[in-house]
Design a protein around this motif. Structure first.
Motif, mmCIF file in Angstrom:
data_model
loop_
_atom_site.group_PDB
_atom_site.id
_atom_site.type_symbol
_atom_site.label_atom_id
_atom_site.label_comp_id
_atom_site.label_asym_id
_atom_site.label_seq_id
_atom_site.Cartn_x
_atom_site.Cartn_y
_atom_site.Cartn_z
ATOM 1 N N THR A 2 -0.911 18.417 -8.925
ATOM 2 C CA THR A 2 -0.640 19.795 -9.352
ATOM 3 C C THR A 2 -1.881 20.518 -9.840
ATOM 4 O O THR A 2 -1.883 21.736 -9.949
ATOM 5 N N LEU A 3 -2.955 19.784 -10.156
ATOM 6 C CA LEU A 3 -4.192 20.437 -10.565
ATOM 7 C C LEU A 3 -4.731 21.283 -9.419
ATOM 8 O O LEU A 3 -4.651 20.896 -8.254
ATOM 9 N N THR A 4 -5.275 22.453 -9.770
ATOM 10 C CA THR A 4 -5.964 23.255 -8.764
ATOM 11 C C THR A 4 -7.455 22.908 -8.805
ATOM 12 O O THR A 4 -8.023 22.664 -9.869
ATOM 13 N N VAL A 5 -8.070 22.884 -7.636
ATOM 14 C CA VAL A 5 -9.473 22.485 -7.508
ATOM 15 C C VAL A 5 -10.223 23.566 -6.744
ATOM 16 O O VAL A 5 -9.682 24.161 -5.799
ATOM 17 N N ALA A 6 -11.458 23.825 -7.147
ATOM 18 C CA ALA A 6 -12.312 24.770 -6.432
ATOM 19 C C ALA A 6 -13.624 24.087 -6.080
ATOM 20 O O ALA A 6 -14.081 23.191 -6.796
ATOM 21 N N ALA A 23 -6.182 16.896 1.141
ATOM 22 C CA ALA A 23 -5.307 15.736 1.311
ATOM 23 C C ALA A 23 -4.789 15.211 -0.023
ATOM 24 O O ALA A 23 -3.828 14.438 -0.056
ATOM 25 N N HIS A 24 -5.396 15.657 -1.123
ATOM 26 C CA HIS A 24 -5.040 15.145 -2.442
ATOM 27 C C HIS A 24 -4.526 16.217 -3.397
ATOM 28 O O HIS A 24 -3.871 15.890 -4.392
ATOM 29 N N PHE A 25 -4.830 17.474 -3.117
ATOM 30 C CA PHE A 25 -4.455 18.572 -4.017
ATOM 31 C C PHE A 25 -3.822 19.695 -3.211
ATOM 32 O O PHE A 25 -4.314 20.047 -2.124
ATOM 33 N N SER A 26 -2.767 20.275 -3.740
ATOM 34 C CA SER A 26 -2.036 21.308 -2.992
ATOM 35 C C SER A 26 -2.785 22.624 -2.943
ATOM 36 O O SER A 26 -2.605 23.409 -2.006
ATOM 37 N N THR A 27 -3.619 22.897 -3.946
ATOM 38 C CA THR A 27 -4.382 24.144 -3.975
ATOM 39 C C THR A 27 -5.865 23.834 -4.093
ATOM 40 O O THR A 27 -6.312 23.270 -5.098
ATOM 41 N N THR A 47 -8.217 24.737 3.344
ATOM 42 C CA THR A 47 -8.539 25.223 2.008
ATOM 43 C C THR A 47 -8.265 26.722 1.956
ATOM 44 O O THR A 47 -7.849 27.325 2.953
ATOM 45 N N THR A 48 -8.515 27.349 0.811
ATOM 46 C CA THR A 48 -8.288 28.778 0.657
ATOM 47 C C THR A 48 -9.583 29.453 0.241
ATOM 48 O O THR A 48 -10.133 29.147 -0.830
ATOM 49 N N ALA A 49 -10.103 30.335 1.080
ATOM 50 C CA ALA A 49 -11.326 31.063 0.765
ATOM 51 C C ALA A 49 -11.011 32.179 -0.223
ATOM 52 O O ALA A 49 -10.123 33.001 0.023
ATOM 53 N N VAL A 50 -11.715 32.189 -1.351
ATOM 54 C CA VAL A 50 -11.423 33.163 -2.411
ATOM 55 C C VAL A 50 -12.719 33.730 -2.968
ATOM 56 O O VAL A 50 -13.813 33.237 -2.684
ATOM 57 N N SER A 51 -12.583 34.757 -3.799
ATOM 58 C CA SER A 51 -13.739 35.306 -4.504
ATOM 59 C C SER A 51 -14.218 34.326 -5.561
ATOM 60 O O SER A 51 -13.486 33.407 -5.975
ATOM 61 N N LEU A 52 -15.428 34.519 -6.030
ATOM 62 C CA LEU A 52 -15.965 33.658 -7.076
ATOM 63 C C LEU A 52 -15.103 33.733 -8.327
ATOM 64 O O LEU A 52 -14.814 32.704 -8.960
ATOM 65 N N GLN A 53 -14.695 34.935 -8.696
ATOM 66 C CA GLN A 53 -13.892 35.099 -9.910
ATOM 67 C C GLN A 53 -12.562 34.354 -9.817
ATOM 68 O O GLN A 53 -12.086 33.809 -10.813
#
Length: 290
Positions: A2-6, A23-27, A47-53
């Protein structure tokens, strides 16, 4: 989980490392200065491409950038949420890690200096070695995310310790590289079959990671694949020399090797693999190691 990782920084290492996280984290958020690389990563690996913020709102943040200065630049632009663990995989400066840890402490967050070893093959195969400095509580929290990318993960001490271990490791790599260049140039100058000699040395006490893999797979076949830049090795050897001076100890081999690696980097210019340092020796001796 459930942890989010960036993951911030999708260079030769980061691009491959971040690929294992979905493969290990949903977000899993990814960000890169060249944002097209982030969108490419998202398309390729989910993965999900996002802004730095947005990226720095993750629970666990990885950064993998060329220098500590670039990490500082990003930290100066963002605010993380309390409890965040920032895991910096840059081969950075130990004193910078201590300052960065204090900076994040003011936001009730944690900073781990966690450089990796294993080059792009290790990043591709999720078999990296992590050498981690910082608070042990933060290390334990980030451990599952590091385990998605590595097989040997060690907490080596307080903030700055991870960067120190990486600098000394890379300095020893540089010493082995210079030793191999000098040794095999000497053998070839005397008419020795260096391919057969290499087999002998790799079964004897003179062997090293350089003789076992770098020399046969990069130098003798003249491929010099760019996986770890010579300029970055020069940077890391400089960090090692700074550590020696701060400790007020004598290490003449290290200091001389740093000068040699820096000279080789200056001679080669940008975008050359660390193994290309042998070309400086070849220019001096007029002997090609092949």
């Amino acid at each position: 989980m459930t942890l989010t990782v960036a993951f911030l920084g999708l260079g030769a290492m980061g691009y491959r490392m971040a690929a294992h996280l979905p493969a290990h984290f949903s977000t899993v958020y990814v960000w890169n200065r060249n944002f097209n690389k982030a969108t490419q990563h998202a398309d390729e690996f989910g993965t999900t491409a996002v802004s730095l913020q947005q990226a720095v709102q993750a629970d666990i943040i990885f950064s993998c950038l060329p220098t500590s200065q670039q990490v500082d630049e990003i930290l100066s632009q963002v605010t993380v949420k309390p409890g965040t663990v920032w895991v910096d995989c840059t081969s950075g400066v130990p004193e910078s890690a201590r300052l960065q840890a204090r900076q994040l402490t003011q936001q009730n967050a944690y900073f781990l200096d966690a450089p990796v070893s294993g080059q792009t093959a290790g990043a591709e195969n999720a078999s990296l070695t992590f050498m981690v400095g910082g608070q042990h509580e933060a290390f334990q929290r980030a451990l599952p995310a590091m385990q998605a990318m590595g097989t040997l993960i060690k907490h080596v001490g307080d903030s700055g310790s991870g960067f120190a271990v990486k600098a000394v490791n890379n300095m020893m790599l540089a010493i082995h590289l210079c030793a191999a260049a000098e040794g095999f140039t000497t053998l070839k100058a005397h008419g020795v079959n260096i391919t057969e000699a290499l087999d002998c040395i790799n079964a004897s006490s003179g062997k090293s990671g350089v003789t076992e893999s770098v020399l046969p797979q990069r130098i003798l076949n003249r491929s010099f694949p760019l996986t770890f830049a010579l300029a970055l090795l020069a940077k890391d050897t400089g960090i090692a020399v700074d550590l020696i001076r701060e400790a007020h100890i004598s290490a003449p081999v290290t200091v001389l090797t740093q000068s040699l690696i820096q000279a080789a980097s200056d001679l080669a210019g940008p975008d050359h693999d660390f193994s290309a340092a042998v070309k400086m020796y070849e220019s001096w001796s007029k002997i090609t190691l092949e």
